[in-house]
Design a protein around this motif. Structure first.
Motif, PDB file in Angstrom:
ATOM      1  N   LYS A  14       0.833  -1.194   0.000  1.00 54.91           N
ATOM      2  CA  LYS A  14       0.000   0.000   0.000  1.00 54.91           C
ATOM      3  C   LYS A  14       0.878   1.259   0.000  1.00 54.91           C
ATOM      4  O   LYS A  14       0.605   2.210  -0.727  1.00 54.91           O
ATOM      5  CB  LYS A  14      -0.939  -0.002   1.198  1.00 54.91           C
ATOM      6  CG  LYS A  14      -1.940   1.121   1.176  1.00 54.91           C
ATOM      7  CD  LYS A  14      -2.954   1.016   2.281  1.00 54.91           C
ATOM      8  CE  LYS A  14      -3.952   2.151   2.159  1.00 54.91           C
ATOM      9  NZ  LYS A  14      -4.932   2.144   3.224  1.00 54.91           N
ATOM     10  N   GLN A  15       1.943   1.239   0.801  1.00 56.07           N
ATOM     11  CA  GLN A  15       2.877   2.371   0.837  1.00 56.07           C
ATOM     12  C   GLN A  15       3.505   2.579  -0.545  1.00 56.07           C
ATOM     13  O   GLN A  15       3.641   3.720  -1.004  1.00 56.07           O
ATOM     14  CB  GLN A  15       3.989   2.128   1.859  1.00 56.07           C
ATOM     15  CG  GLN A  15       3.574   2.239   3.294  1.00 56.07           C
ATOM     16  CD  GLN A  15       4.712   1.851   4.234  1.00 56.07           C
ATOM     17  OE1 GLN A  15       5.876   1.845   3.862  1.00 56.07           O
ATOM     18  NE2 GLN A  15       4.361   1.497   5.476  1.00 56.07           N
ATOM     19  N   GLN A  17       2.255   1.715  -3.454  1.00 55.12           N
ATOM     20  CA  GLN A  17       1.226   2.216  -4.368  1.00 55.12           C
ATOM     21  C   GLN A  17       1.017   3.716  -4.172  1.00 55.12           C
ATOM     22  O   GLN A  17       0.891   4.467  -5.137  1.00 55.12           O
ATOM     23  CB  GLN A  17      -0.066   1.456  -4.129  1.00 55.12           C
ATOM     24  CG  GLN A  17      -1.142   1.729  -5.145  1.00 55.12           C
ATOM     25  CD  GLN A  17      -2.378   0.886  -4.900  1.00 55.12           C
ATOM     26  OE1 GLN A  17      -2.716   0.590  -3.753  1.00 55.12           O
ATOM     27  NE2 GLN A  17      -3.044   0.476  -5.965  1.00 55.12           N
ATOM     28  N   GLU A  18       0.999   4.153  -2.947  1.00 55.09           N
ATOM     29  CA  GLU A  18       0.755   5.569  -2.637  1.00 55.09           C
ATOM     30  C   GLU A  18       1.981   6.445  -2.877  1.00 55.09           C
ATOM     31  O   GLU A  18       1.853   7.652  -3.028  1.00 55.09           O
ATOM     32  CB  GLU A  18       0.285   5.707  -1.191  1.00 55.09           C
ATOM     33  CG  GLU A  18      -1.089   5.095  -0.951  1.00 55.09           C
ATOM     34  CD  GLU A  18      -1.482   5.007   0.519  1.00 55.09           C
ATOM     35  OE1 GLU A  18      -0.624   5.286   1.397  1.00 55.09           O
ATOM     36  OE2 GLU A  18      -2.639   4.642   0.787  1.00 55.09           O
TER      37      GLU A  18
END
Length: 100
Positions: A14-15, A17-18
């Motif tokens: 997630k990190q 992707q962001e």
């Protein structure tokens, strides 16, 4: 190599992707093995589950060919030849070469 739980991997994905970084840049920044990072993403189905996929089909229509009323007009002396604009260019070049 540090052992991570499934949740820790999901947080890393997630990190990433962001972050907007490439996987290689993200891995360098976080001191991760890029190949293992990719393998864990695949194993945990991160890429498939993190994106919403539209399964519907879109109909694609081929545009109708435009009918051209114009033509190629070739005049040599008293002879006039009208050819459609779809005439093969190689054929036309051969004709012009033969007439020259």
């Amino acid at each position: 190599m540090k052992r991570r739980t499934k949740q820790e991997w999901l947080n890393l994905f997630k990190q990433h992707q962001e972050s907007g970084l490439s996987a290689a840049e993200f891995c360098r920044k976080h001191q991760l093995n890029a190949k293992y990072f990719s393998k864990r993403q695949f194993d945990l189905n991160w890429k498939q589950s993190s994106k919403t996929v539209n399964q519907s089909f879109v109909e694609v229509k081929r545009p109708e060919p435009k009918v051209s009323s114009s033509s190629i007009q070739l005049t040599v002396g008293p002879i006039q030849l009208n050819l459609p604009t779809t005439t093969d260019s190689h054929w036309l070049a051969g004709l012009l070469k033969a007439l020259a």
